[in-house]
Scaffold this motif. Structure first.
Motif, PDB file in Angstrom:
ATOM      1  N   HIS A 167      47.660  59.064  57.021  1.00 51.59           N
ATOM      2  CA  HIS A 167      48.340  58.898  58.300  1.00 51.59           C
ATOM      3  C   HIS A 167      48.162  57.441  58.706  1.00 51.59           C
ATOM      4  CE1 HIS A 167      48.829  63.198  58.612  1.00 51.59           C
ATOM      5  NE2 HIS A 167      47.551  63.325  58.292  1.00 51.59           N
TER       6      HIS A 167
ATOM      7  N   GLU B 236      60.885  55.672  58.966  1.00 55.33           N
ATOM      8  CA  GLU B 236      60.860  57.043  59.476  1.00 55.33           C
ATOM      9  C   GLU B 236      59.517  57.746  59.262  1.00 55.33           C
ATOM     10  OE1 GLU B 236      62.463  56.615  55.439  1.00 55.33           O
ATOM     11  OE2 GLU B 236      63.210  55.863  57.343  1.00 55.33           O
ATOM     12  N   ASP B 237      58.702  57.236  58.350  1.00 53.57           N
ATOM     13  CA  ASP B 237      57.365  57.797  58.111  1.00 53.57           C
ATOM     14  C   ASP B 237      56.285  57.108  58.949  1.00 53.57           C
ATOM     15  OD1 ASP B 237      58.240  59.668  56.177  1.00 53.57           O
ATOM     16  OD2 ASP B 237      58.183  58.120  54.622  1.00 53.57           O
TER      17      ASP B 237
ATOM     18  N   THR C 167      53.657  54.779  50.965  1.00 53.10           N
ATOM     19  CA  THR C 167      52.909  56.031  50.892  1.00 53.10           C
ATOM     20  C   THR C 167      52.221  56.247  49.538  1.00 53.10           C
ATOM     21  OG1 THR C 167      54.926  57.203  50.252  1.00 53.10           O
ATOM     22  CG2 THR C 167      54.366  57.173  52.595  1.00 53.10           C
TER      23      THR C 167
END
Length: 80
Positions: free
Chosen positions: A13, A27-28, A53
């Protein structure tokens, strides 16, 4: 314990809010960068877990090298 290899679990996160800056994110929630690791804020570069990511040390190291090269080349006394 003995291990033949250790591999981190994928996923995290991103804590991009701790920057305290209004940097553009995807968007992440990851910080958007261009191919030189530049962010939407002038003179701010980003690398590693806050920009993708993959969460891999080798990826972060490569991104850091790209950013460092871009920063070096951007300095007035260095050739482009």
């Amino acid at each position: 314990h003995r291990f033949d290899s250790v591999y981190p679990v994928m996923g995290c996160h991103p804590r991009t809010d701790v920057l305290g800056l209004e940097v553009e994110r995807d968007e992440d929630g990851m910080v958007r960068t261009d191919k030189h690791q530049r962010t939407s804020i002038q003179h701010l570069y980003a690398a590693g877990d806050i920009v993708n990511t993959l969460n891999q040390i080798s990826v972060a190291s490569g991104e850091a090298a790209i950013a460092a090269t871009a920063i070096h080349k951007s300095l007035p006394h260095n050739p482009r």
